[in-house]
Design a protein around this motif. Sequence first.
Motif, short mmCIF file in Angstrom:
data_model
loop_
_atom_site.label_atom_id
_atom_site.label_comp_id
_atom_site.label_asym_id
_atom_site.label_seq_id
_atom_site.Cartn_x
_atom_site.Cartn_y
_atom_site.Cartn_z
N PHE A 1 0.84 -1.20 0.00
CA PHE A 1 0.00 0.00 0.00
C PHE A 1 0.88 1.25 0.00
O PHE A 1 1.82 1.35 0.80
CB PHE A 1 -0.91 0.01 1.22
CG PHE A 1 -1.86 -1.16 1.29
CD1 PHE A 1 -1.48 -2.34 1.89
CD2 PHE A 1 -3.12 -1.06 0.74
CE1 PHE A 1 -2.36 -3.42 1.95
CE2 PHE A 1 -4.01 -2.12 0.80
CZ PHE A 1 -3.63 -3.30 1.40
N SER A 2 0.56 2.18 -0.87
CA SER A 2 1.28 3.44 -0.89
C SER A 2 0.31 4.56 -1.24
O SER A 2 -0.77 4.31 -1.77
CB SER A 2 2.43 3.39 -1.91
OG SER A 2 1.93 3.18 -3.20
N VAL A 3 0.71 5.76 -0.89
CA VAL A 3 -0.15 6.90 -1.19
C VAL A 3 0.58 7.85 -2.13
O VAL A 3 1.80 7.88 -2.20
CB VAL A 3 -0.59 7.65 0.08
CG1 VAL A 3 -1.41 6.74 0.98
CG2 VAL A 3 0.59 8.25 0.82
N ASN A 4 -0.22 8.61 -2.86
CA ASN A 4 0.29 9.73 -3.65
C ASN A 4 -0.34 10.98 -3.06
O ASN A 4 -1.51 11.28 -3.29
CB ASN A 4 -0.10 9.55 -5.11
CG ASN A 4 0.47 10.68 -5.97
OD1 ASN A 4 1.24 11.52 -5.48
ND2 ASN A 4 0.12 10.70 -7.23
N PHE A 5 0.44 11.67 -2.24
CA PHE A 5 -0.04 12.84 -1.52
C PHE A 5 0.37 14.09 -2.28
O PHE A 5 1.57 14.37 -2.43
CB PHE A 5 0.53 12.84 -0.09
CG PHE A 5 0.23 14.08 0.70
CD1 PHE A 5 1.24 14.73 1.40
CD2 PHE A 5 -1.06 14.59 0.77
CE1 PHE A 5 0.97 15.86 2.16
CE2 PHE A 5 -1.34 15.73 1.51
CZ PHE A 5 -0.32 16.36 2.21
N GLN A 6 -0.60 14.83 -2.76
CA GLN A 6 -0.35 16.07 -3.48
C GLN A 6 -0.99 17.19 -2.67
O GLN A 6 -2.19 17.48 -2.81
CB GLN A 6 -0.97 15.99 -4.89
CG GLN A 6 -0.46 14.85 -5.74
CD GLN A 6 0.96 15.10 -6.22
OE1 GLN A 6 1.36 16.25 -6.40
NE2 GLN A 6 1.70 14.02 -6.40
N LYS A 7 -0.17 17.85 -1.83
CA LYS A 7 -0.73 18.81 -0.88
C LYS A 7 -1.37 20.00 -1.59
O LYS A 7 -2.44 20.46 -1.21
CB LYS A 7 0.36 19.29 0.08
CG LYS A 7 -0.18 20.09 1.25
CD LYS A 7 0.91 20.40 2.27
CE LYS A 7 0.32 21.14 3.46
NZ LYS A 7 1.37 21.45 4.48
N ALA A 8 -0.73 20.51 -2.60
CA ALA A 8 -1.27 21.69 -3.28
C ALA A 8 -2.61 21.37 -3.95
O ALA A 8 -3.52 22.19 -3.95
CB ALA A 8 -0.27 22.20 -4.32
N ALA A 9 -2.71 20.19 -4.48
CA ALA A 9 -3.95 19.77 -5.14
C ALA A 9 -4.96 19.20 -4.15
O ALA A 9 -6.09 18.89 -4.53
CB ALA A 9 -3.65 18.73 -6.22
N LYS A 10 -4.55 19.04 -2.89
CA LYS A 10 -5.40 18.44 -1.85
C LYS A 10 -5.93 17.09 -2.31
O LYS A 10 -7.14 16.81 -2.30
CB LYS A 10 -6.53 19.40 -1.48
CG LYS A 10 -6.00 20.68 -0.85
CD LYS A 10 -7.10 21.66 -0.48
CE LYS A 10 -6.47 22.93 0.09
NZ LYS A 10 -7.47 23.97 0.37
N SER A 11 -4.99 16.27 -2.71
CA SER A 11 -5.30 14.94 -3.21
C SER A 11 -4.52 13.90 -2.43
O SER A 11 -3.33 14.11 -2.10
CB SER A 11 -4.96 14.88 -4.69
OG SER A 11 -5.05 13.56 -5.17
N PHE A 12 -5.14 12.78 -2.16
CA PHE A 12 -4.52 11.75 -1.31
C PHE A 12 -5.00 10.38 -1.81
O PHE A 12 -5.91 9.78 -1.26
CB PHE A 12 -4.94 11.99 0.15
CG PHE A 12 -4.31 11.04 1.15
CD1 PHE A 12 -5.10 10.24 1.96
CD2 PHE A 12 -2.94 10.99 1.31
CE1 PHE A 12 -4.53 9.39 2.90
CE2 PHE A 12 -2.36 10.14 2.24
CZ PHE A 12 -3.17 9.34 3.04
N SER A 13 -4.40 9.86 -2.86
CA SER A 13 -4.86 8.61 -3.44
C SER A 13 -4.09 7.43 -2.85
O SER A 13 -2.95 7.55 -2.41
CB SER A 13 -4.70 8.63 -4.96
OG SER A 13 -3.35 8.81 -5.31
#
Lengths: 114, 115
Positions: free
Chosen positions: B64-76
């Motif tokens: 399991f891993s995440v793709n955290f994009q803080k500026a886009a407020k995305s956390f997949s």
Amino acid sequence: DVKVTQSSRYLVKRTGEKVFLECVQDMDHENMFWYRQDPGLGLRLIYFSYDVKMKEKGDIPEGYSVSREKKERFSLILESASTNQTSMYLCASSLTSGSVDTQYFGPGTRLTVL
Amino acid sequence: AQTVTQSQPEMSVQEAETVTLSCTYDTSENNYYLFWYKQPPSRQMILVIRQEAYKQQNATENRFSVNFQKAAKSFSLKISDSQLGDTAMYFCAFGRINSGYALNFGKGTSLLVTP
């Protein structure tokens, strides 16, 4: 391992009855929470407690109250059960009140109000 | 108020394949925590992975891993080498610093792993 237990897995009650849902954690956690889970709505916070005898309202407290007389036990009370309170109720606990710690969940109580 | 949106109510993936579950959130806070929880059928909710917003490195826990994009407020959430035991409801959650550290949950994504 952290263990959070809930008194009943399934409960059937009549409209107007007073209902008690019990939750116990065995890891000396400070924070305890009650959530309600409904299909398509996710989990919604009803009440939480960050210490013995301390309680705070969550997002949907109407029709509910809570009690925390001992650190390990957090009770959810439906003063007069109604059919729209038919739901899955999840209890959770976390270690400290100083940060957003991992929450550990109980197995849930599926309550049906007839 | 912080809102969490999971735009995929249901997904399916074949065993051994990779799948990505999406999550977006809305907040004005700068420091916060994000979580993925898993709820298998008729079983307890358990933590899959957590991410602290001030950490730029994406969290990883085995498959399991995440793709955290803080500026886009995305956390997949990415699940690699999917297994039948990964079949579950997955919830994205935002840690609320100012409400006893309760969690704001998304509505969930039901993931089915097929043989």
